[in-house]
Write a protein that holds these residues in place. Structure first.
Motif, PDB file in Angstrom:
ATOM      1  N   ILE A  51      17.396  -0.427   7.983  1.00  0.00           N
ATOM      2  CA  ILE A  51      17.877  -0.791   6.641  1.00  0.00           C
ATOM      3  C   ILE A  51      16.733  -0.486   5.674  1.00  0.00           C
ATOM      4  O   ILE A  51      15.779  -1.258   5.548  1.00  0.00           O
ATOM      5  N   ARG A  52      16.826   0.686   5.056  1.00  0.00           N
ATOM      6  CA  ARG A  52      15.709   1.124   4.210  1.00  0.00           C
ATOM      7  C   ARG A  52      15.863   0.622   2.778  1.00  0.00           C
ATOM      8  O   ARG A  52      16.951   0.673   2.218  1.00  0.00           O
ATOM      9  N   CYS A  53      14.744   0.151   2.264  1.00  0.00           N
ATOM     10  CA  CYS A  53      14.744  -0.390   0.894  1.00  0.00           C
ATOM     11  C   CYS A  53      13.522   0.115   0.141  1.00  0.00           C
ATOM     12  O   CYS A  53      12.520   0.516   0.755  1.00  0.00           O
ATOM     13  N   HIS A  54      13.609   0.066  -1.176  1.00  0.00           N
ATOM     14  CA  HIS A  54      12.422   0.272  -2.012  1.00  0.00           C
ATOM     15  C   HIS A  54      11.919  -1.101  -2.426  1.00  0.00           C
ATOM     16  O   HIS A  54      12.709  -1.951  -2.859  1.00  0.00           O
ATOM     17  N   LEU A  55      10.612  -1.291  -2.296  1.00  0.00           N
ATOM     18  CA  LEU A  55      10.015  -2.591  -2.590  1.00  0.00           C
ATOM     19  C   LEU A  55       9.133  -2.465  -3.845  1.00  0.00           C
ATOM     20  O   LEU A  55       8.086  -1.813  -3.799  1.00  0.00           O
ATOM     21  N   TYR A  56       9.575  -3.038  -4.954  1.00  0.00           N
ATOM     22  CA  TYR A  56       8.834  -2.940  -6.220  1.00  0.00           C
ATOM     23  C   TYR A  56       7.971  -4.183  -6.390  1.00  0.00           C
ATOM     24  O   TYR A  56       8.513  -5.300  -6.537  1.00  0.00           O
ATOM     25  N   PRO A  57       6.630  -4.018  -6.399  1.00  0.00           N
ATOM     26  CA  PRO A  57       5.769  -5.209  -6.543  1.00  0.00           C
ATOM     27  C   PRO A  57       6.094  -5.951  -7.841  1.00  0.00           C
ATOM     28  O   PRO A  57       6.293  -5.327  -8.882  1.00  0.00           O
ATOM     29  N   ARG A  58       6.137  -7.283  -7.774  1.00  0.00           N
ATOM     30  CA  ARG A  58       6.485  -8.079  -8.959  1.00  0.00           C
ATOM     31  C   ARG A  58       5.287  -8.260  -9.888  1.00  0.00           C
ATOM     32  O   ARG A  58       5.449  -8.690 -11.017  1.00  0.00           O
ATOM     33  N   GLY A  59       4.105  -7.982  -9.391  1.00  0.00           N
ATOM     34  CA  GLY A  59       2.926  -8.119 -10.238  1.00  0.00           C
ATOM     35  C   GLY A  59       1.765  -7.359  -9.598  1.00  0.00           C
ATOM     36  O   GLY A  59       1.843  -6.970  -8.427  1.00  0.00           O
ATOM     37  N   GLU A  60       0.698  -7.183 -10.378  1.00  0.00           N
ATOM     38  CA  GLU A  60      -0.462  -6.436  -9.871  1.00  0.00           C
ATOM     39  C   GLU A  60      -1.135  -7.208  -8.739  1.00  0.00           C
ATOM     40  O   GLU A  60      -1.925  -6.660  -7.967  1.00  0.00           O
TER      41      GLU A  60
ATOM     42  N   ALA B 106      10.793 -15.715   1.845  1.00  0.00           N
ATOM     43  CA  ALA B 106      10.148 -16.287   0.648  1.00  0.00           C
ATOM     44  C   ALA B 106       8.972 -15.422   0.216  1.00  0.00           C
ATOM     45  O   ALA B 106       8.809 -15.113  -0.972  1.00  0.00           O
ATOM     46  N   LYS B 107       8.168 -14.992   1.174  1.00  0.00           N
ATOM     47  CA  LYS B 107       6.979 -14.209   0.807  1.00  0.00           C
ATOM     48  C   LYS B 107       7.366 -12.814   0.291  1.00  0.00           C
ATOM     49  O   LYS B 107       6.816 -12.328  -0.687  1.00  0.00           O
ATOM     50  N   LEU B 108       8.311 -12.163   0.975  1.00  0.00           N
ATOM     51  CA  LEU B 108       8.708 -10.812   0.546  1.00  0.00           C
ATOM     52  C   LEU B 108       9.336 -10.856  -0.846  1.00  0.00           C
ATOM     53  O   LEU B 108       9.018 -10.031  -1.706  1.00  0.00           O
ATOM     54  N   LEU B 109      10.218 -11.834  -1.056  1.00  0.00           N
ATOM     55  CA  LEU B 109      10.939 -11.873  -2.336  1.00  0.00           C
ATOM     56  C   LEU B 109      10.043 -12.394  -3.458  1.00  0.00           C
ATOM     57  O   LEU B 109      10.294 -12.101  -4.625  1.00  0.00           O
ATOM     58  N   ALA B 110       8.998 -13.140  -3.133  1.00  0.00           N
ATOM     59  CA  ALA B 110       8.033 -13.558  -4.154  1.00  0.00           C
ATOM     60  C   ALA B 110       7.130 -12.386  -4.532  1.00  0.00           C
ATOM     61  O   ALA B 110       6.581 -12.341  -5.634  1.00  0.00           O
ATOM     62  N   SER B 111       6.985 -11.436  -3.628  1.00  0.00           N
ATOM     63  CA  SER B 111       6.073 -10.318  -3.869  1.00  0.00           C
ATOM     64  C   SER B 111       6.775  -9.098  -4.468  1.00  0.00           C
ATOM     65  O   SER B 111       6.190  -8.365  -5.260  1.00  0.00           O
ATOM     66  N   PHE B 112       8.037  -8.872  -4.026  1.00  0.00           N
ATOM     67  CA  PHE B 112       8.724  -7.625  -4.424  1.00  0.00           C
ATOM     68  C   PHE B 112      10.126  -7.901  -4.971  1.00  0.00           C
ATOM     69  O   PHE B 112      10.792  -8.845  -4.525  1.00  0.00           O
ATOM     70  N   ARG B 113      10.556  -7.010  -5.850  1.00  0.00           N
ATOM     71  CA  ARG B 113      11.991  -6.901  -6.139  1.00  0.00           C
ATOM     72  C   ARG B 113      12.499  -5.813  -5.192  1.00  0.00           C
ATOM     73  O   ARG B 113      11.873  -4.760  -5.049  1.00  0.00           O
ATOM     74  N   ILE B 114      13.599  -6.087  -4.530  1.00  0.00           N
ATOM     75  CA  ILE B 114      14.013  -5.193  -3.441  1.00  0.00           C
ATOM     76  C   ILE B 114      15.315  -4.493  -3.791  1.00  0.00           C
ATOM     77  O   ILE B 114      16.270  -5.131  -4.258  1.00  0.00           O
TER      78      ILE B 114
ATOM     79  N   ALA C 141       0.830  -1.203   0.000  1.00  0.00           N
ATOM     80  CA  ALA C 141       0.000   0.000   0.000  1.00  0.00           C
ATOM     81  C   ALA C 141       0.871   1.262   0.000  1.00  0.00           C
ATOM     82  O   ALA C 141       0.481   2.298  -0.538  1.00  0.00           O
ATOM     83  N   LEU C 142       2.053   1.187   0.594  1.00  0.00           N
ATOM     84  CA  LEU C 142       2.937   2.369   0.630  1.00  0.00           C
ATOM     85  C   LEU C 142       3.540   2.665  -0.745  1.00  0.00           C
ATOM     86  O   LEU C 142       3.894   3.800  -1.051  1.00  0.00           O
ATOM     87  N   GLY C 143       3.682   1.631  -1.560  1.00  0.00           N
ATOM     88  CA  GLY C 143       4.195   1.820  -2.925  1.00  0.00           C
ATOM     89  C   GLY C 143       5.714   1.845  -2.983  1.00  0.00           C
ATOM     90  O   GLY C 143       6.382   2.057  -1.972  1.00  0.00           O
ATOM     91  N   PRO C 144       6.256   1.648  -4.218  1.00  0.00           N
ATOM     92  CA  PRO C 144       7.711   1.520  -4.368  1.00  0.00           C
ATOM     93  C   PRO C 144       8.466   2.811  -4.104  1.00  0.00           C
ATOM     94  O   PRO C 144       9.669   2.788  -3.854  1.00  0.00           O
ATOM     95  N   GLN C 145       7.768   3.942  -4.167  1.00  0.00           N
ATOM     96  CA  GLN C 145       8.485   5.200  -3.913  1.00  0.00           C
ATOM     97  C   GLN C 145       8.842   5.352  -2.428  1.00  0.00           C
ATOM     98  O   GLN C 145       9.767   6.080  -2.075  1.00  0.00           O
TER      99      GLN C 145
END
Ligand code: HEM
Length: 543
Positions: free
Chosen positions: A528-537, A490-498, A183-187
């Motif tokens: 440890i701040r990261c940007h989380l890019y959703p891998r799919g809609e 597993a869940k975070l990396l399946a959901s986002f590119r970090i 919900a916060l988005g990749p930005q």
């Protein structure tokens, strides 16, 4: 930490002290000097043959001045790199051996003639955090009858057939943080350390005592929320380790009263859980949660006091919260800064039908059994645990004349097993500063104790990797920890590119903020701040 040695503050404190307080300080210093003189004249066996910086240490403070930095785990590493696998330092007036030699470690951590147990002395400041009377606990007590009874009771809770029942709850908490991150988005630049800590606190509260801290749902937790109280307590423990006067005269030192108040708040909240165990009464026969086991131990062992149990409950939170949270975030940090490893993990998840993808339907949900089908992700987690073992130093004490490697040492010698140095010294690992999950690919997935020098050691039992420790004092909660870490990863990396947020300053920026405050973490509030890019809609919808 330099605040603690603020000379003008100390001078002001001395001026404000009453004659009685000054007399106590003088008596303490005099006592320390007597102990120091006594130890100098006692039989040292081979101690003086052990290489190390001890000869350059100052009277009373020994080599401590070299350790006055948040990343003091790296100083241990420098010493072990320079002097070898058994080296000697002076921690104040105490003789301390720092052991990274694989074969010596195999003996110290085992059950044989040269095994060395914990001693009350080496962990005393932690006991004051978990119980006002300083009762020890599973982590800090020597392996006496009470320790055995409690360890046996608690181990039942962590047996795989019992802990696996907690998987749906863990998955639920992980899915909730993923929804919030999506919900916060990749930005948004998201502190993945804080994100993981929120899951681990909720999990230990719920899995252990059926109490929901609701951490994953909080925006900014209240000042007295455990998420904020525990880190204050850990800082206070570290300050007390290097400054034994701090608990006696809290007002003399920066944030001394604040640290003491954090201990009191933590103990109040742990007392609440202990009372809940009492009020819940006899658990159902099929209930093996920690709370239920605490109740059973108290019934079966009337010699174990409630205060001791308070210390035990506190310890489970200490161990269950930061260790698991920071292990997850150190792993994410390494994966985020190694795109080729991240791609390989995505392929592995995809092959099991677990990866979110653009334009594709939502993947199936992660099942507990999937975790053992993710060898490369496991290898990446182990490699992160090698480079950043969250328990970066452990301490034991010889209670008889014993042998460490080639040296015979007197009773009373403290024997440090610095995990950070063991896992990173050039004597144990090739290119230790490089993140190479491939090191683990041919090692059985379930192996968390390992000797990278196996053949060189002539097949003898040696240790160069043990993030959960080894032998009778190994981590009793590792089944829960592995399940949590792997589910989160597993869940975070399946959901986002970090990606690591640019404001972190790359790996060097994180390196500059490394800190051991009971556990290995980053200093300050940035995490440890990261940007989380959703891998799919499907990420936001599904989680
Ligand atoms: C990735 C997460 C974890 C890591 C890396 C870890 C690591 C360790 C290590 C290295 C020790 C030995 C410490 C020493 O001797 O000073 C230890 C002990 C212990 N751990 Fe963990 N731990 C983790 C998670 C947990 C969890 C989730 C729990 C329980 C909720 C737990 C409970 C304990 C306890 C009670 C001990 C003391 C055992 C004894 O001496 O009998 N740990 N852990």
């Amino acid at each position: 930490m330099s605040d603690v040695f603020d000379v003008s503050a100390l001078a002001a404190a001395l001026r404000a002290a009453t004659p009685v307080e000054l007399a106590v300080v003088a008596a303490v210093l005099g006592g320390l000097y007597l102990i120091y003189s006594h130890l100098r004249s006692a039989n040292k066996y081979d101690l003086d043959k052990v290489p190390g910086p001890w000869r350059e240490g100052y009277p009373v403070v020994g080599n401590c001045l070299s350790l006055l930095s948040p990343d003091f785990h790296r100083q241990f590493l420098r010493w072990n790199d320079e002097y070898g696998g058994v080296c000697r330092i002076k921690f104040f007036w105490n003789d301390v051996l720092l052991v990274t030699d694989p074969l010596a470690l195999g003996e110290i951590m085992g059950r044989g003639e040269h095994a060395i147990d914990k001693a009350f002395k080496t962990y005393a400041p932690i006991n004051k955090m978990t119980d006002p009377h300083g009762n020890p606990n599973l982590l800090t007590a020597p392996a006496d009858e009470k320790w055995k009874a409690i360890r046996k009771g608690v181990a039942v809770s962590f047996a795989f057939q019992n802990i696996k029942k907690k998987y749906p709850m863990i998955l639920d908490r992980v899915n909730r943080v993923i929804s919030r991150a999506a919900a916060l988005g990749p930005q948004a630049s998201i502190d993945v350390d804080q994100l993981a800590l929120r899951v681990t606190l909720d999990v230990i509260g719920l899995a252990g005592f059926g109490h929901d801290y609701e951490s994953v749902e909080k925006d900014v937790p209240e000042y007295d929320h455990l998420l904020r109280v525990l880190p204050r307590c850990f800082t206070e423990v570290m300050l007390r380790v290097i400054n034994p006067l701090r608990p006696i005269f809290p007002n003399w030192f920066n944030n001394g009263p604040k640290g003491a108040a954090a201990f009191a708040e933590f103990q109040k909240q742990m007392r609440f859980l202990l009372n809940k165990v009492r009020e819940d009464g006899e658990p159902e026969e099929s209930n093996y949660d920690i709370g239920a086991q605490v109740w059973r131990v108290l019934q079966e062992h009337p010699d174990i006091s409630e205060d001791r149990m308070l210390s035990e409950i506190g310890m489970l939170f200490v161990e269950g919260f930061e260790t698991t949270g920071h292990t997850t975030s150190w792993t994410l940090f390494n994966i985020a800064t190694h795109p080729e490893a991240q791609d390989r993990i995505a392929e592995e998840l995809d092959a099991l039908g677990l990866l979110h993808k653009p334009g594709a339907p939502a993947p199936r949900e992660l099942e507990l059994d999937d975790i053992k089908r993710l060898p490369y992700l496991t290898a990446a987690a182990k490699e992160a645990m090698r480079m950043f073992p969250v328990v970066s130093i452990m301490g034991r004490m010889a209670t008889k004349v014993t042998r460490v490697g080639p040296y015979t040492i007197p009773s009373g010698t403290i024997v440090g097993t610095p995990l950070f140095a063991i896992h990173n010294t050039i004597h144990n690992w090739e290119a230790p500063h490089e993140f190479r999950p491939e090191r683990w690919v041919d090692v059985p997935v379930e192996a968390y104790v390992y000797n990278s020098k196996g053949e060189e050691a002539g097949g003898k039992r040696g240790i160069t990797f043990m993030p959960f420790s080894e032998g009778p004092r190994n981590c009793v909660g590792q089944s829960l920890a592995k399940m949590e870490v792997m589910t989160l990863l597993a869940k975070l990396l399946a959901s986002f590119r970090i990606e690591l947020a640019p404001e972190m300053g790359g790996r060097e920026g994180i390196r500059a903020r490394e800190s051991t405050a009971m556990t290995l973490q980053t200093t300050g509030t940035k995490g440890i701040r990261c940007h989380l890019y959703p891998r799919g809609e499907t990420v936001a919808a599904r989680s």
